[in-house]
Design an enzyme around this catalytic site. Structure first.
Site, short mmCIF file in Angstrom:
data_model
loop_
_atom_site.label_atom_id
_atom_site.label_comp_id
_atom_site.label_asym_id
_atom_site.label_seq_id
_atom_site.Cartn_x
_atom_site.Cartn_y
_atom_site.Cartn_z
N LEU A 51 -18.34 -41.09 25.11
CA LEU A 51 -18.37 -40.34 23.98
C LEU A 51 -18.36 -38.87 24.30
O LEU A 51 -19.35 -38.41 25.06
CB LEU A 51 -19.60 -40.84 22.96
CG LEU A 51 -19.48 -40.18 21.49
CD1 LEU A 51 -18.39 -40.69 20.86
CD2 LEU A 51 -20.78 -40.78 20.86
N ASP A 52 -17.26 -38.12 23.71
CA ASP A 52 -17.26 -36.76 24.29
C ASP A 52 -18.62 -35.94 23.96
O ASP A 52 -19.31 -36.20 23.13
CB ASP A 52 -16.25 -36.16 23.55
CG ASP A 52 -14.79 -36.60 24.22
OD1 ASP A 52 -14.73 -37.22 25.20
OD2 ASP A 52 -13.78 -36.21 23.37
#
Length: 311
Positions: A51-52
């Site tokens: 997840l960025d």
């Protein structure tokens, strides 16, 4: 001369389960994983897809035997809540990039709803330059940082659902459920182009991964403040990853054979699993302990992944 003895290393624990973590903005998925692994003193842990750092929300972490099934969540649909700002395009497609251009926003809420509806179903996305996708062994973002643009092929992804949450122009918040490999930044940019004004993403929060949801997630700060027993109580069982699969229960003799990797005839089972031909099945013993996952095909239940501990 006084010598200082090295601090003894803390013993690692053999844990099996799934932690639903609410990752904060600004922390990478790997850093979040390592912090959680240290808190749990776990021997083995892994996440189920990055997840960025600029995104927050659900990051399922697998411990022990659960890591065998992390690929299932990598392949699963994801659900996000996202906010985009219309009228401004950036180099990265989000608020971290430099502004490329600005345009007037002349659309209304009805036009926004109509634009969202156009993106439901199979669509083709061109991956953004600022992404970890590799070209000739090199991540695209490295080319982008060097001021280079390389050709990227469009990829087909599926938008399962796309709904407007709020519209306070130029800001639009939407909820999207999409297949793996979907870039929500690119989706926001494409919606902006469909509206004739461009857009960039200003907020991204993941609320679902496959059958798992954010409502049961815990933050790292809460874990840090908890006792070890309280932390352990937050771990979901391994089969939380497999809840969409039909299940079958084996008696003691069949369970022993299954755990030795033997294929079982479906006719030997007390009850056949409600699985499609070639479908995957959760397998339990008579005491409801998970034994693993099997594939039902041609009248046979074939072991695919075994759970060593019966977690």
């Amino acid at each position: 001369m006084t010598t200082v003895s090295p601090r003894p290393r803390m013993a690692r624990r053999a844990l099996d389960g799934v932690l639903l973590l609410d990752k904060p903005v600004g922390l990478s998925s790997n850093d979040a994983l390592m912090r959680a692994k240290r808190l749990y003193q776990a021997k083995k842990a892994g996440h189920t897809g990055t997840l960025d750092p600029l995104a927050s929300g659900l990051l399922p972490l697998c411990f022990g035997e659960a890591t065998k099934f992390s690929q299932d969540l990598l392949e699963a649909d994801k659900t996000y809540e996202a906010t985009m700002r219309l009228g401004v395009r950036t180099t990265t497609g989000d608020a971290e990039g430099d502004v490329l251009d600005t345009r007037d926003v002349s659309c209304d809420e009805a036009a926004v709803r109509a634009a969202l509806a156009r993106f439901v179903g199979e669509i083709v996305q061109v991956p953004p330059m600022y992404s970890a996708l590799k070209r000739d062994g090199k991540p695209l973002y490295e080319y982008a940082r060097a001021g280079q643009t390389v050709e990227r092929e469009g990829r087909t992804v599926t938008i399962r659902a796309l709904a407007l949450v709020s519209c306070a122009l130029p800001d639009v918040t939407f909820r999207v459920t999409c297949s793996k490999g979907t870039y929500v930044r690119t989706l926001a940019e494409d919606i902006g182009e469909a509206l004739g004004c461009g857009a960039h993403l200003t907020m991204l929060r993941r609320t679902g991964v496959g059958p798992l949801t954010l409502e049961h997630a815990v933050t790292l700060d809460a874990l840090d403040a908890a006792t070890q027993d309280e932390r352990d109580a937050r771990l979901a069982p391994v089969d939380a990853l497999l809840s969409t699969f039909p299940c079958v229960k084996l008696d003691a003799a069949l369970a022993t054979r299954f755990l030795h990797g033997q294929r079982l005839k479906l006719s030997e089972l007390a009850a056949r699993p409600d699985a499609a031909e070639g479908g995957r099945v959760r397998v339990y013993d008579a005491d409801d302990r998970l034994l693993g996952v099997a594939r039902a095909s041609e009248g046979v239940l074939a072991p695919e992944r075994l759970v060593v501990t019966g977690a």
